[in-house]
Design an enzyme around this catalytic site. Structure first.
Site, PDB file in Angstrom:
ATOM      1  CB  SER A 180      -0.892   0.028   1.235  1.00  0.00           C
ATOM      2  OG  SER A 180      -1.633  -1.157   1.311  1.00  0.00           O
TER       3      SER A 180
HETATM    4  N1  SAH Z   1      -0.456  -4.892   4.167  1.00  0.00           N
HETATM    5  C1  SAH Z   1       0.129  -5.332   2.928  1.00  0.00           C
HETATM    6  C2  SAH Z   1      -0.843  -5.063   1.804  1.00  0.00           C
HETATM    7  C3  SAH Z   1      -0.938  -6.247   0.934  1.00  0.00           C
HETATM    8  S1  SAH Z   1      -2.200  -6.177  -0.292  1.00  0.00           S
HETATM    9  C4  SAH Z   1       1.447  -4.636   2.704  1.00  0.00           C
HETATM   10  O1  SAH Z   1       1.732  -3.648   3.387  1.00  0.00           O
HETATM   11  O2  SAH Z   1       2.231  -5.086   1.876  1.00  0.00           O
HETATM   12  C5  SAH Z   1      -3.424  -7.230   0.390  1.00  0.00           C
HETATM   13  C6  SAH Z   1      -2.998  -8.661   0.671  1.00  0.00           C
HETATM   14  O3  SAH Z   1      -4.156  -9.344   1.130  1.00  0.00           O
HETATM   15  C7  SAH Z   1      -2.483  -9.432  -0.530  1.00  0.00           C
HETATM   16  O4  SAH Z   1      -1.195  -9.926  -0.250  1.00  0.00           O
HETATM   17  C8  SAH Z   1      -3.508 -10.556  -0.695  1.00  0.00           C
HETATM   18  O5  SAH Z   1      -2.939 -11.772  -1.151  1.00  0.00           O
HETATM   19  C9  SAH Z   1      -4.066 -10.691   0.698  1.00  0.00           C
HETATM   20  N2  SAH Z   1      -5.399 -11.309   0.785  1.00  0.00           N
HETATM   21  C10 SAH Z   1      -6.465 -11.152  -0.014  1.00  0.00           C
HETATM   22  N3  SAH Z   1      -7.520 -11.855   0.433  1.00  0.00           N
HETATM   23  C11 SAH Z   1      -7.099 -12.502   1.553  1.00  0.00           C
HETATM   24  C12 SAH Z   1      -7.720 -13.396   2.461  1.00  0.00           C
HETATM   25  N4  SAH Z   1      -8.996 -13.780   2.333  1.00  0.00           N
HETATM   26  N5  SAH Z   1      -6.996 -13.863   3.508  1.00  0.00           N
HETATM   27  C13 SAH Z   1      -5.693 -13.497   3.674  1.00  0.00           C
HETATM   28  N6  SAH Z   1      -5.043 -12.649   2.835  1.00  0.00           N
HETATM   29  C14 SAH Z   1      -5.741 -12.155   1.793  1.00  0.00           C
END
Ligand code: SAH
Length: 195
Positions: free
Chosen positions: A42
């Site tokens: 993000s």
């Molecule tokens: N906080 C992270 C943002 C990652 S983007 C950072 O700072 O890098 C959102 C993430 O949520 C992705 O890696 C995606 O694979 C994960 N995601 C999506 N649906 C999910 C679910 N149901 N359970 C766990 N992770 C999930």
């Protein structure tokens, strides 16, 4: 939480450590970046703001859904007692685990799974941070929020979501506040957009 301490830690945390070689030169820009598997790290100012609003305390047990790069996880682990972080994509979880171990954090517990209904065995949590867009209010997660708990979650369609702060008071009553519009990648799973 001590916002001044959060700000100085945020400023000291090298975001380039959390992205692949091709993106390291772009890591100081305040914008999302690809982390592979169609996912993104993000925008850092939003990660900062969401952490400030979640307001973890020294004794908080935190649940994070969407480990991704592990960048948000580091901010949580720095200010909370324990962080339970769930990611559905195994290689992302593994990479984040390596990075955060290299930084010396011993208070983070990783799980590769659909986190849209939380982490039942470890519930309840004082704080819940969701970093993927939920299609509807994720009731399974809300059930795992403690009394006096706080949860930050983007809720809405893939194009744009409302960032909600959901709080549970000492009596167990829930209330929510809309913090404005954000755009996250979709949560995949039971309370997400698709399976
Ligand atoms: N906080 C992270 C943002 C990652 S983007 C950072 O700072 O890098 C959102 C993430 O949520 C992705 O890696 C995606 O694979 C994960 N995601 C999506 N649906 C999910 C679910 N149901 N359970 C766990 N992770 C999930």
């Amino acid at each position: 939480m001590n916002e001044q301490a959060l700000l100085s830690f945020y400023r000291s945390l090298d975001r380039s450590f959390f992205v692949g070689d091709n993106y390291k030169v772009l890591a100081h820009y305040d914008s999302p970046l690809p982390i592979g598997y169609e996912q993104t790290i993000s925008q850092p100012s939003l990660v900062y703001e969401m952490t400030r609003l979640l307001s973890p305390e020294k004794d908080s047990r935190v649940l994070e859904i969407g480990t991704g790069s592990g960048y948000q996880t580091a901010l949580l682990a720095e200010f909370a007692a324990e962080v339970y972080t769930v990611e559905r994509i195994e290689p992302l979880s593994e990479k984040a685990r390596q990075r955060l171990a290299a930084l010396g954090y011993g208070n983070i517990f990783f799980r590769t799974a659909d986190g849209s209904s939380g982490w039942e065995e470890k519930a309840p949590f004082d704080r819940i941070m969701v970093t993927a867009a939920a299609g509807t209010r994720p009731v399974g997660l809300i059930d795992q929020l403690s009394a006096n708990g706080r949860m930050v979650v983007p809720v809405g369609p893939p194009s744009v979501q409302d960032l909600l702060l959901i709080t549970r008071d000492a009596q167990g009553n829930l209330s929510e506040k809309n913090l404005g519009q954000v755009r996250f990648v979709e949560m995949v799973g039971d309370y997400g957009w698709r399976f």
